[in-house]
Design a protein around this motif. Structure first.
Motif, PDB file in Angstrom:
ATOM      1  N   SER A  65      37.068  29.290  36.535  1.00 37.40           N
ATOM      2  CA  SER A  65      37.537  30.616  36.113  1.00 37.40           C
ATOM      3  C   SER A  65      37.021  31.724  37.019  1.00 37.40           C
ATOM      4  CB  SER A  65      37.126  30.893  34.665  1.00 37.40           C
ATOM      5  OG  SER A  65      35.719  30.843  34.528  1.00 37.40           O
ATOM      6  N   ALA A  66      35.808  31.545  37.576  1.00 37.14           N
ATOM      7  CA  ALA A  66      35.231  32.573  38.455  1.00 37.14           C
ATOM      8  C   ALA A  66      33.953  32.046  39.087  1.00 37.14           C
ATOM      9  CB  ALA A  66      34.930  33.848  37.676  1.00 37.14           C
ATOM     10  N   THR A 109      32.931  28.843  34.498  1.00 35.07           N
ATOM     11  CA  THR A 109      32.434  29.847  35.441  1.00 35.07           C
ATOM     12  C   THR A 109      31.214  29.279  36.153  1.00 35.07           C
ATOM     13  OG1 THR A 109      33.241  31.741  34.167  1.00 35.07           O
ATOM     14  CG2 THR A 109      31.419  32.147  35.674  1.00 35.07           C
ATOM     15  N   GLN A 169      42.267  31.888  45.028  1.00 34.75           N
ATOM     16  CA  GLN A 169      42.757  32.516  43.798  1.00 34.75           C
ATOM     17  C   GLN A 169      41.663  32.725  42.755  1.00 34.75           C
ATOM     18  OE1 GLN A 169      45.792  33.680  43.942  1.00 34.75           O
ATOM     19  NE2 GLN A 169      45.896  32.719  45.974  1.00 34.75           N
ATOM     20  N   VAL A 170      40.464  32.183  43.018  1.00 31.08           N
ATOM     21  CA  VAL A 170      39.375  32.302  42.037  1.00 31.08           C
ATOM     22  C   VAL A 170      38.602  33.602  42.294  1.00 31.08           C
ATOM     23  CG1 VAL A 170      37.258  31.270  41.127  1.00 31.08           C
ATOM     24  CG2 VAL A 170      39.164  29.799  41.849  1.00 31.08           C
ATOM     25  N   PRO A 171      38.497  34.477  41.296  1.00 24.54           N
ATOM     26  CA  PRO A 171      37.775  35.740  41.518  1.00 24.54           C
ATOM     27  C   PRO A 171      36.280  35.520  41.742  1.00 24.54           C
ATOM     28  CG  PRO A 171      38.366  35.500  39.197  1.00 24.54           C
ATOM     29  CD  PRO A 171      39.042  34.384  39.929  1.00 24.54           C
ATOM     30  N   LYS A 211      37.602  33.242  29.075  1.00 19.32           N
ATOM     31  CA  LYS A 211      38.571  32.718  30.041  1.00 19.32           C
ATOM     32  C   LYS A 211      38.616  31.188  29.961  1.00 19.32           C
ATOM     33  CE  LYS A 211      38.179  34.444  34.281  1.00 19.32           C
ATOM     34  NZ  LYS A 211      39.444  35.034  34.723  1.00 19.32           N
ATOM     35  N   GLN A 269      40.796  40.584  33.864  1.00 16.64           N
ATOM     36  CA  GLN A 269      42.040  40.801  34.607  1.00 16.64           C
ATOM     37  C   GLN A 269      41.988  40.122  35.977  1.00 16.64           C
ATOM     38  OE1 GLN A 269      42.028  45.076  34.461  1.00 16.64           O
ATOM     39  NE2 GLN A 269      43.279  45.150  32.609  1.00 16.64           N
ATOM     40  N   ASN A 270      40.996  39.217  36.139  1.00 18.34           N
ATOM     41  CA  ASN A 270      40.857  38.401  37.361  1.00 18.34           C
ATOM     42  C   ASN A 270      40.608  39.225  38.620  1.00 18.34           C
ATOM     43  OD1 ASN A 270      41.062  35.850  36.164  1.00 18.34           O
ATOM     44  ND2 ASN A 270      43.297  35.965  36.145  1.00 18.34           N
ATOM     45  N   GLN A 271      39.950  40.365  38.487  1.00 18.92           N
ATOM     46  CA  GLN A 271      39.595  41.160  39.654  1.00 18.92           C
ATOM     47  C   GLN A 271      38.269  40.669  40.236  1.00 18.92           C
ATOM     48  OE1 GLN A 271      39.833  45.481  39.231  1.00 18.92           O
ATOM     49  NE2 GLN A 271      41.065  45.236  37.381  1.00 18.92           N
TER      50      GLN A 271
END
Length: 723
Positions: free
Chosen positions: A139-140, A62, A172-174, A58, A33-35
């Motif tokens: 993605s993260a 990563t 915007q990247v978790p 995702k 959920q991109n938290q």
């Protein structure tokens, strides 16, 4: 209906596991959920999977920040063996290989990219990162070993501080911060330093139930005992020493006694350290004698024994180092040799620090280690308390619980001790209080006129060690408090006054002669053990051919399941936990052939497997003998207290038996113990928080709910959730 119902099928396909370990599913759901995340999950708890699985689900790549080359290589090797597109960029690669891997990343052929923090934040790499983000997207950012960002952590690395710039460049990247150990202070620092935004925080229990903890006095026979421990351990061992000189001397002696051993410390060349580490990881050598420079980047799950031949510098380091045992959740041991000479060595090291604040913190940490080493209560209670986690004691898997010392009533002595703390106005540490009680003639006592107190000299009949034992026991039982500012000032609390008013009894465990403690090995048939050894040999041959560590192919836990169930078809082999789609294709036939040959030689059939084997639940397991005795008495209508008295066990042990029985599908009516309205409320909280440690559940519910009530309802809840 839960979010992401396909998670279990993805888990089995990529990693070969049927079920998640406690907390993993909740963390992965939050990641998808991109938290932002802060995950504190002890070694062996499955921390890496919390960022690896969402990375696969995702879009984009990563970026995994990892502090050590060895750690990157081990994780990437393991991922590739599962058919997962992962790679690393570090100084071990040639320029040509770096360019080739960078092209693969830009082409979208890589899902997980491991880099060190220095490379990630370098002027050359940041433009490449921008290209990656522009082409396929990031993605993260997964920050592994995130405690390194905090100067309050046990392994602070200044280069980790630079990672805060990622938030500004890629808002915007978790960011997912993950670590195996972090006190509350360190957790707060991680959130601030990495600029995590309203992170989903998951703090798993620090308890490692498969580890047996023991402390042994370091006598003149310590080396003989060490030799006996190493010879009696079936598997890899790490022996930690304080200095390089001790490592070299101990390695030489062990080699002389025919132990397969190598050294590891910063005095060796990079090449020799790397070769020795590889030999240990690939099972070419069984024992590694090392300073604490060894271990952080070692992703070896099957270490069976970690021995500290010297006192560790602080409890956090000890937890981290001893936690390198049994990462595969198989029974393993952690032994600490405790000698007074080590205290002098550490105190000298502390005196060399120039910063008074650093000296103060180091002395406080040493006191905590001494509390642990000299403590007579449950080792886990002391260890977990350091991380702010309450543990009820009676773990059944440490020397103090297995072989409890005789308990004596020291209420009168406790009243004297606490009264002395009160009369000296709660401004002094334990050493000064003991000096007052024993009537010492120190300058400090004269300066503060404490020789005029009514408690001066009333404890001459007891030795210094007796009073220290009592003081530490009062702290462990919560009957006294100690400041955390480095000075260790003793403070009274409400329970202290109950003791002084004779409203509370004080019982303490008195040390006895050290017993040799052994782990009871899990019962296994001779055939299963023979097959297990054959499969280990096969695994080692394949690992050598492919140039990887044996556990990268299959872990010991997976081999033991093969030995137990003896699958002889691809369909049954695929059901083994740890066998994913890729490994079934690559290794299935060769292992099935070996198992089939063994079964034919010994006229053995396959064994029916449970339809949904679980590595995290007791469901389907057979109750132990002691649990069945408790079950029988409970079914006769006896109360928990009656059973405890009849069996000469604590009430908490009986509750643990009942909770375990509930998980193991034993039908028990707990309505007489836990009111139905309370059961419903506890169930709701479990559904909300998930399978977490007891403390956050208790904090959520409040004082009206006991740990016993939560334990019992959680047993039913785990069984239902597993079905």
């Amino acid at each position: 209906m839960s979010l992401y119902p396909q998670l279990e099928s993805s888990l089995k396909h990529h990693f070969g596991y049927d079920t998640f370990r406690p907390g993993q599913r909740e963390v992965i759901t939050a990641a998808l959920q991109n938290q932002d995340l802060l995950v504190v999950m002890p070694t062996g708890g499955g921390k890496s999977l919390c960022f690896q699985l969402p990375a696969l689900m995702k879009s984009g790549v990563t970026i995994v920040v990892s502090p050590l080359i060895a750690l990157m290589q081990d994780q990437v090797d393991a991922l590739r063996r599962n058919g997962i597109a992962a790679t690393f960029l570090n100084s071990s690669l040639s320029g040509e290989k770096v360019r080739s891997r960078e092209q693969a990343v830009l082409a979208g052929k890589v899902k997980l990219l491991y880099v060190a923090p220095e490379r990630l934040m370098s002027e050359r790499f940041l433009p490449f990162l921008d290209l990656v983000h522009h082409h396929g997207g990031i993605s993260a950012f997964a920050i592994d070993e995130a405690h390194c960002v905090s100067e309050w952590g046990h392994d602070f690395r200044p280069e980790y501080r630079q990672l805060s710039k990622l938030r500004g460049k890629y808002p915007q990247v978790p960011t997912w911060a993950l670590t195996a150990t972090a006190t509350e202070r360190v957790r707060t620092d991680i959130i601030q330093q990495l600029q995590l935004r309203q992170p989903s925080i998951h703090i798993a229990s620090f308890n490692r139930p498969n580890l047996y903890y023991q402390v042994r006095p370091k006598t003149q026979y310590a080396y003989t005992e060490l030799l006996e421990l190493l010879r009696s351990t079936d598997g890899a061992c790490i022996v930690y020493c304080l200095t390089r000189k001790q490592v070299d001397e101990l390695t030489l002696k062990l080699k002389h006694n025919k132990i397969s051993v190598l050294p590891y410390h910063a005095g060796l060349s990079d090449t020799e350290r790397s070769q020795n580490q590889t030999s240990f990881i690939r099972d070419d050598v069984r024992v590694m004698v090392a300073t604490i420079a060894f271990g952080m980047g070692i992703d070896k799950p099957d270490v069976r024994h970690v021995i500290h031949f010297n006192l560790p510098r602080n409890l956090e380091s000890y937890y981290q180092e001893s936690g390198r045992a049994g990462r595969d959740r198989e029974p393993s041991r952690c032994t600490l040799f405790f000698g007074l000479s080590d205290i002098k060595t550490i105190e000298w090291s502390i005196s060399q620090k120039t910063d008074p604040q650093e000296q103060m913190v180091a002395r406080q940490q040493l006191r905590q280690v001494l509390d642990y080493a000299e403590g007579t209560s449950c080792r886990r209670t002391i260890q977990l308390g350091y991380f702010g986690e309450r543990f009820p004691g009676n773990c059944g898997n440490c020397d103090n619980c297995r072989y409890p010392k005789p308990v004596q009533d020291w209420t009168t002595e406790a009243m004297k001790f606490l009264s002395c703390v009160a009369r000296s106005q709660e401004r002094f540490g334990m050493g000064h209080i003991i000096d007052i009680l024993r009537g010492a003639k120190t300058e400090k006592i004269k300066q503060h006129k404490h020789d005029q107190l009514s408690t001066y000299g009333i404890g001459k009949d007891r030795k210094v060690d007796d009073w220290r034992l009592l003081g530490r026991s009062l702290l462990h039982q919560g009957l006294l408090e100690q400041s955390t500012d480095g000075y260790g000032v003793l403070k009274l609390n409400a329970q202290s006054w109950e003791v002084m008013r004779r409203q509370r009894q004080v019982l303490i465990a008195v040390p006895t002669v050290e017993r040799v403690s052994n782990i009871n090995p899990q019962e296994k048939s001779a055939e299963a053990e023979m097959l297990f050894q054959r499969l280990r040999t096969l695994r080692k041959q394949l690992a050598d051919l492919q140039g990887v560590a044996p556990f990268v192919i299959f872990t010991d836990t997976t081999l033991k399941a093969m030995s137990q169930y003896r699958p002889q078809t691809r369909e049954s082999f695929a059901k083994i936990s740890g066998v994913g789609t890729h490994k079934l294709t690559e290794y299935g036939d060769v292992f099935i052939k070996e198992i089939t040959a063994f079964c034919q030689e010994h006229n053995l059939p396959s064994v029916d497997m449970p339809s949904t084997p679980s590595s995290t639940s007791n469901r389907g397991k057979t109750p132990s003998g002691t649990e069945l005795v408790t079950l029988n008495l409970y079914q006769q209508g006896l109360s928990i207290q009656d059973i405890a008295i009849k069996r000469n066990l604590s009430g908490r042990t009986i509750v643990n038996h009942l909770a375990s029985l509930l998980e193991k599908n034993q039908e028990l009516n707990i309505n007489q113990i836990v009111a139905e309205n309370k059961q419903q409320k506890i169930w709701q909280v479990l559904d909300t928080l998930g399978d977490v440690a007891l403390t956050p559940i208790k904090d959520y519910l409040g004082a009206d709910y006991s740990y016993d009530e939560i334990l019992l309802v959680r047993g039913v809840w785990r069984r239902k959730k597993g079905n």
